[in-house]
Structures are given as C-alpha cells and as structure tokens.
Write an enzyme that holds these catalytic residues in place. Structure first.
Site, PDB file in Angstrom:
ATOM      1  N   HIS A 161       3.613   9.061  71.812  1.00 21.35           N
ATOM      2  CA  HIS A 161       4.324   8.689  73.031  1.00 21.35           C
ATOM      3  C   HIS A 161       5.536   7.812  72.726  1.00 21.35           C
ATOM      4  O   HIS A 161       6.647   8.085  73.193  1.00 21.35           O
ATOM      5  CB  HIS A 161       3.359   7.949  73.967  1.00 21.35           C
ATOM      6  CG  HIS A 161       3.953   7.635  75.296  1.00 21.35           C
ATOM      7  ND1 HIS A 161       3.959   8.534  76.334  1.00 21.35           N
ATOM      8  CD2 HIS A 161       4.589   6.521  75.751  1.00 21.35           C
ATOM      9  CE1 HIS A 161       4.556   7.981  77.379  1.00 21.35           C
ATOM     10  NE2 HIS A 161       4.949   6.761  77.048  1.00 21.35           N
ATOM     11  N   HIS A 177      10.902   6.206  72.401  1.00 25.70           N
ATOM     12  CA  HIS A 177      11.600   4.920  72.279  1.00 25.70           C
ATOM     13  C   HIS A 177      11.940   4.610  70.823  1.00 25.70           C
ATOM     14  O   HIS A 177      11.851   3.450  70.418  1.00 25.70           O
ATOM     15  CB  HIS A 177      10.726   3.796  72.861  1.00 25.70           C
ATOM     16  CG  HIS A 177      10.410   3.988  74.310  1.00 25.70           C
ATOM     17  ND1 HIS A 177      11.353   3.813  75.295  1.00 25.70           N
ATOM     18  CD2 HIS A 177       9.265   4.354  74.940  1.00 25.70           C
ATOM     19  CE1 HIS A 177      10.789   4.050  76.478  1.00 25.70           C
ATOM     20  NE2 HIS A 177       9.529   4.399  76.288  1.00 25.70           N
ATOM     21  N   LYS A 222      16.087  12.065  80.660  1.00 24.78           N
ATOM     22  CA  LYS A 222      15.424  10.758  80.777  1.00 24.78           C
ATOM     23  C   LYS A 222      16.442   9.844  81.446  1.00 24.78           C
ATOM     24  O   LYS A 222      17.431   9.430  80.815  1.00 24.78           O
ATOM     25  CB  LYS A 222      15.027  10.226  79.397  1.00 24.78           C
ATOM     26  CG  LYS A 222      14.407   8.831  79.464  1.00 24.78           C
ATOM     27  CD  LYS A 222      13.014   8.788  78.881  1.00 24.78           C
ATOM     28  CE  LYS A 222      12.385   7.402  79.049  1.00 24.78           C
ATOM     29  NZ  LYS A 222      10.985   7.344  78.722  1.00 24.78           N
TER      30      LYS A 222
END
Length: 294
Positions: A161, A177, A222
């Site tokens: 993730h 990220h 995003k």
C-alpha cells in the site's frame, strides 16, 4: 498553534537523529533533480479528467547507479513487482518473493538508521532486543497479508500500500507514497505528474524532502498524494514503524520537524499490521537556508 498541531519534540529529536544517520539518502541537485512546475487543480476522487499543470516529468534525472549499487535500494526495487495492483485480487507469494522480503529486511537491519530505531523502540519497551524477533515484528507490520477489500482473498499489506500503490475498483489510487516507485513508474510512462498541492503561500522547492502532489497512474488520478523525496527505504520504514509502535490508536497523526521541514506523519493500523503511512508537508524553510548558503 491549533489543536493537533503541537510539535512532538521527542519524535522530532529521534527522527532528526535518523535523518543524520541516513547515509544512503540521495542529495537534491546531485543525485536527483525534480521539477515541481505548476500548482495542481482541485480534482474529485474518481475523476479521469484532470488539467495537467506539469508538462515535464517530476524527476528530470536520478542517479540510477546509486539505486542499483546501494543494497537497501536495490533490494527494495526487487519487491516492487511482487504485487497485484488492484485490491480484491488475491496476492500469491512465491518462495522467491519470500526470500526477497527477507533479504530486504536483512539489508535495512544492517543500516545505522534501523539500528538506532531498534535501540529507541527497545528503550521504549515496544520491541525485543533480539534482532530475530525485531525482524519478525517488522515483517508482521509491513509484509503480513490481510483483506483490504471485503469478500476477497488476502489482497494487501502495508508495504504494498505505502511503497508500491494500489488501485480500488479501477477508479481510485490508494497508498503510493514512495519516490523511487514514482520515479520508476514515471520513467516507464505508467505515471504522469500533474503538479504540486499546497496552499497558495507555500510554494514547494526542489530541495524539499517532502512533496504533496497530484498524479495519474495507469490512467487513474490521485487528486492529492504525498511522499518523502530522496530518502532511503530504511529511513521511511524506521520513521513509520516508530509512529506505528508508539501508539495504540487506529489512526495516529503526529507533527514533527525533520531537517528543515515541518510535517504531519499519518499512520493507520490494520490490526497488528500497517494500513497506511504517509508524510504531509506543512511548511519548509529549505529555500531560506539554501539562499543563505549560496
């Protein structure tokens, strides 16, 4: 300072220590160059139409020989193709992939960054001094598979993730990220940087170590994401592991100063594993410092 924005001095101190120990961190303008370009527009989640305020890639260059030759980076990169992009798709872990995870953890545990983080967590009573048990703890936090989407097989983990990124229902990017994955996906043309995300008065700088940004990946947008820039995998894992273990709340947000940046670190639990973790830049003094240094 408004409530919730009090700086956590203890965590700022340990994180700055880790920052100074991070010898594998890349140096802006030397090991990589970013071009922040324009400020991104507001876009709602699930939108496929977005104005592009960055005609060029975010990364104009990265020292790839360093990525290949620094063990933690090279072993980190071997993990990036181990996952199904879409949630709801059961992850199948091969013996080779288990070996890659183990070798990556071995590599980060040999760094001064992770040794210092481990020492801090032992002192705080959050980890065993036994290195093998600490490795198992990191494995549970970052690599343990769980259900992110209901009624499916085990389809996600903290590492996937945070560092690799996932898509949900084909219309939403979740996680993602990490700057190395961003660079590699941008280079292979799967990702298109759309511009930075800040308040009007906070213009980002090419020396900032955290960037709030907007991008599309495999055609999915995003609207607002964030990532450390230039940092090593061991630094990011050390910081987020400490925040994770120092709190029992499902969702934790701490405000810290690291180097010249003030940021929020957000960590969300998924049982005994990590659901998500990311930095969010609040303000940066890097340009004032760099101007004085010139």
């Amino acid at each position: 300072m408004p409530k919730g924005r009090t700086i956590n001095q203890e965590l700022s101190t340990i994180f700055n220590e880790l920052w100074r120990l991070d010898v594998n961190r890349m140096t802006p303008g030397i090991d990589y160059t970013i071009s922040v370009q324009g400020r991104a527009s507001f876009v709602s989640q699930g939108s496929h139409v977005v104005q592009d305020h960055a005609s060029q890639p975010l990364f104009s260059n990265v020292n790839e020989s360093k990525l290949r030759n620094i063990t933690t980076f090279s072993r980190f990169m071997t993990l990036l193709d181990n996952y199904e992009r879409s949630t709801g798709m059961t992850e199948r872990v091969t013996a080779d992939e288990l070996t890659e995870m183990s070798l990556f953890l071995d590599a980060i545990l040999e760094t001064q960054v992770m040794k210092r983080a481990h020492q801090y967590l032992v002192r705080k009573g959050q980890s065993s001094s036994d290195l093998r048990l600490f490795k198992n703890q990191l494995n549970l936090i970052w690599f343990h598979l769980y259900h992110r989407q209901r009624n499916t097989g085990l389809d996600s983990c903290g590492f996937e993730h945070v560092f690799v990124g996932e898509t949900k229902s084909g219309t939403e990017i979740i996680g993602f990220h990490n700057w190395v994955q961003f660079y590699l996906q941008e280079k292979s043309r799967h990702l298109d940087y759309k511009g930075y995300k800040t308040r009007v008065q906070d213009l980002p700088d090419q020396d900032d170590h955290v960037l709030n940004l907007q991008f599309s990946w495999h055609g999915v947008v995003k609207p607002a994401g964030s990532a450390f820039i230039g940092t090593s995998p061991e630094f990011e894992m050390a910081v987020f592991t400490i925040v994770f273990l120092m709190s029992t709340e499902r969702s934790t947000t701490v405000v810290v100063n690291i180097d010249q940046c003030q940021m929020e670190l957000v960590v969300v639990r998924h049982g005994r594993s990590l659901g998500t973790a990311y930095p969010k830049l609040l303000s940066s003094n890097s340009r004032h410092v760099s101007q004085h240094a010139r």
